[in-house]
Scaffold this motif. Structure first.
Motif, PDB file in Angstrom:
ATOM      1  N   ALA A  22       0.827  -1.220   0.000  1.00  0.00           N
ATOM      2  CA  ALA A  22       0.000   0.000   0.000  1.00  0.00           C
ATOM      3  C   ALA A  22       0.860   1.269   0.000  1.00  0.00           C
ATOM      4  N   THR A  23       2.075   1.166   0.516  1.00  0.00           N
ATOM      5  CA  THR A  23       2.963   2.339   0.556  1.00  0.00           C
ATOM      6  C   THR A  23       3.851   2.404  -0.680  1.00  0.00           C
ATOM      7  N   GLY A  24       3.705   1.401  -1.553  1.00  0.00           N
ATOM      8  CA  GLY A  24       4.610   1.328  -2.711  1.00  0.00           C
ATOM      9  C   GLY A  24       5.929   0.674  -2.367  1.00  0.00           C
ATOM     10  N   ARG A  25       6.066   0.235  -1.090  1.00  0.00           N
ATOM     11  CA  ARG A  25       7.325  -0.390  -0.667  1.00  0.00           C
ATOM     12  C   ARG A  25       7.039  -1.590   0.233  1.00  0.00           C
ATOM     13  N   GLY A  26       6.343  -2.588  -0.324  1.00  0.00           N
ATOM     14  CA  GLY A  26       6.079  -3.797   0.436  1.00  0.00           C
ATOM     15  C   GLY A  26       7.159  -4.837   0.203  1.00  0.00           C
ATOM     16  N   VAL A  27       6.812  -6.056   0.525  1.00  0.00           N
ATOM     17  CA  VAL A  27       7.685  -7.206   0.295  1.00  0.00           C
ATOM     18  C   VAL A  27       6.815  -8.259  -0.372  1.00  0.00           C
ATOM     19  N   ALA A  28       7.353  -8.983  -1.347  1.00  0.00           N
ATOM     20  CA  ALA A  28       6.559 -10.031  -1.984  1.00  0.00           C
ATOM     21  C   ALA A  28       7.454 -11.192  -2.406  1.00  0.00           C
ATOM     22  N   GLY A  77       5.623  -8.287 -12.941  1.00  0.00           N
ATOM     23  CA  GLY A  77       5.163  -6.983 -13.434  1.00  0.00           C
ATOM     24  C   GLY A  77       4.218  -6.304 -12.456  1.00  0.00           C
ATOM     25  N   LEU A  78       3.433  -7.099 -11.762  1.00  0.00           N
ATOM     26  CA  LEU A  78       2.494  -6.534 -10.776  1.00  0.00           C
ATOM     27  C   LEU A  78       3.214  -6.036  -9.530  1.00  0.00           C
ATOM     28  N   PHE A  79       4.167  -6.850  -9.031  1.00  0.00           N
ATOM     29  CA  PHE A  79       4.698  -6.562  -7.694  1.00  0.00           C
ATOM     30  C   PHE A  79       6.045  -5.849  -7.673  1.00  0.00           C
ATOM     31  N   GLU A  80       6.872  -6.034  -8.706  1.00  0.00           N
ATOM     32  CA  GLU A  80       8.206  -5.422  -8.625  1.00  0.00           C
ATOM     33  C   GLU A  80       8.158  -3.908  -8.439  1.00  0.00           C
ATOM     34  N   PRO A  81       7.181  -3.206  -9.053  1.00  0.00           N
ATOM     35  CA  PRO A  81       7.166  -1.747  -8.824  1.00  0.00           C
ATOM     36  C   PRO A  81       6.804  -1.346  -7.387  1.00  0.00           C
ATOM     37  N   MET A  82       6.148  -2.245  -6.639  1.00  0.00           N
ATOM     38  CA  MET A  82       5.659  -1.801  -5.322  1.00  0.00           C
ATOM     39  C   MET A  82       6.145  -2.675  -4.174  1.00  0.00           C
ATOM     40  N   ALA A  83       7.140  -3.527  -4.444  1.00  0.00           N
ATOM     41  CA  ALA A  83       7.629  -4.396  -3.377  1.00  0.00           C
ATOM     42  C   ALA A  83       9.054  -4.840  -3.656  1.00  0.00           C
ATOM     43  N   ALA A  84       9.785  -5.103  -2.568  1.00  0.00           N
ATOM     44  CA  ALA A  84      11.057  -5.808  -2.705  1.00  0.00           C
ATOM     45  C   ALA A  84      10.677  -7.258  -2.932  1.00  0.00           C
ATOM     46  N   THR A  85      11.074  -7.833  -4.062  1.00  0.00           N
ATOM     47  CA  THR A  85      10.580  -9.168  -4.397  1.00  0.00           C
ATOM     48  C   THR A  85      11.674 -10.225  -4.264  1.00  0.00           C
ATOM     49  N   VAL A  86      11.219 -11.416  -3.911  1.00  0.00           N
ATOM     50  CA  VAL A  86      12.088 -12.579  -3.813  1.00  0.00           C
ATOM     51  C   VAL A  86      11.473 -13.629  -4.732  1.00  0.00           C
ATOM     52  N   LEU A  87      12.270 -14.184  -5.648  1.00  0.00           N
ATOM     53  CA  LEU A  87      11.745 -15.230  -6.539  1.00  0.00           C
ATOM     54  C   LEU A  87      12.088 -16.584  -5.930  1.00  0.00           C
ATOM     55  N   LEU A  88      11.054 -17.315  -5.529  1.00  0.00           N
ATOM     56  CA  LEU A  88      11.271 -18.588  -4.835  1.00  0.00           C
ATOM     57  C   LEU A  88      11.526 -19.701  -5.847  1.00  0.00           C
TER      58      LEU A  88
END
Ligand SMILES: NC(=O)c1ccc[n+]([C@@H]2O[C@H](COP(=O)([O-])OP(=O)(O)OC[C@H]3O[C@@H](n4cnc5c(N)ncnc54)[C@H](OP(=O)(O)O)[C@@H]3O)[C@@H](O)[C@H]2O)c1
Length: 270
Positions: free
Chosen positions: A128-134, A149-160
């Motif tokens: 919600a803040t544009g800086r989540g984790v996913a 594409g959905l989450f990288e702009p708004m979260a630090a992402t980890v690819l499992l």
């Protein structure tokens, strides 16, 4: 590894706590616009209604759903069967499904949704803040690309690497913000017991969390190093940490037990 490619339009199903957090993140980052979005939720909250006022389609008719290229499943894990029943037959065959539901396996979802490619994502409401984790998992390149594409702009992402790890990520970061809020609540209560007014205890507990998190983020230092900078030998922090981190019965053991309980529950939900 697939590049992040977000097929649009997007059909968001469920605009509750997490769905609304995602809508806020889209707004901040601008990677999804109202014209890109259809929302299904029979009792939409303020955030979904704001999007509808700006041009998103709220509860479009079934003959519109086939336009969606990405479907986001943001209902409770118990609710997805009902969604599959109404969506099946109304989606275009190349539509990818991004599920943020805890527990429910991609294979099970893909079967339930007539073979559509599925990605699983375990985000935090911090999007919600544009800086989540996913944390993201998919063995289908097109679904993985959409989830990124959905989450990288708004979260630090980890690819499992494996789907099992989604349950582990759920227990750590999906549920994790609530652990942190529980700590803030405990610190606030303890502050009042220690003689502060309610409002001072509240402000100090919250401010401490936010400033400590900023420092962790800004410095990139390890927690042990940051602790060392606060806790001088024989001082007040050290006295507290001896209680908080008592070997065998301290925070490490409590957090481990909590994460194990969440992990177990995530597996049960699957
Ligand atoms: N909240 C988190 O921090 C978090 C973090 C990571 C993952 N998740 C996952 O995200 C999912 C949603 O969680 P949440 O906390 O956002 O739950 P929530 O607040 O209950 O939101 C779910 C939303 O979906 C709506 N809904 C239910 N059935 C529907 C249907 N058939 N068609 C359209 N909309 C429907 C609900 O409407 P009604 O209220 O009218 O039923 C509600 O608005 C869960 O699967 C959870 O595992 C949540």
């Amino acid at each position: 590894m697939s590049e992040a490619v977000l097929p649009k339009p997007i059909l968001l199903i469920g605009a509750g706590a997490l769905g609304s957090s995602m809508l806020k993140g889209f707004r901040i980052r601008g990677h999804v616009l109202p014209s890109d979005l259809m929302i299904l939720d029979l009792m939409p909250g303020e955030t979904a209604q704001d999007w509808a006022r700006d041009g998103a389609q709220l509860n479009p008719q079934p003959d519109e759903w086939h336009k969606a290229k990405t479907v986001i499943l943001a209902v409770k894990p118990q609710g997805w069967h009902a969604v599959a029943q109404i969506l099946n037959g109304n989606l275009s065959p190349d539509t990818v499904i991004v599920s943020v539901m805890a527990g429910v396996q991609a294979r099970v979802l893909s079967q339930g949704f007539s073979g559509h490619a599925v990605a699983r994502v375990m985000p935090t409401t911090g999007v919600a803040t544009g800086r989540g984790v996913a944390s993201i998992y998919s063995d289908k390149p097109e679904a993985l690309a959409a989830a990124r594409g959905l989450f990288e702009p708004m979260a630090a992402t980890v690819l499992l690497k494996s789907e099992d790890q989604v349950d582990s990520a759920t227990a750590v970061s999906g549920s994790g913000p609530a652990y942190v809020y529980a700590f803030v609540r405990a610190l606030e209560k303890a502050g009042k017991e220690a003689g502060l007014s309610s409002s001072h205890a509240r402000d100090l507990a919250r401010g401490t969390l936010v400033s400590a998190a900023r420092l962790l983020d800004a410095t990139g230092e390890e927690p042990d190093e940051l602790i060392r900078k606060v806790a001088s030998p024989g001082g007040t922090t050290e006295a507290a940490l001896k209680v908080l981190c008592k070997p065998g019965e301290g925070l490490d053991e409590l957090v481990l037990a909590a994460v194990q309980a969440a992990h177990q529950r995530a597996k049960e939900l699957g």
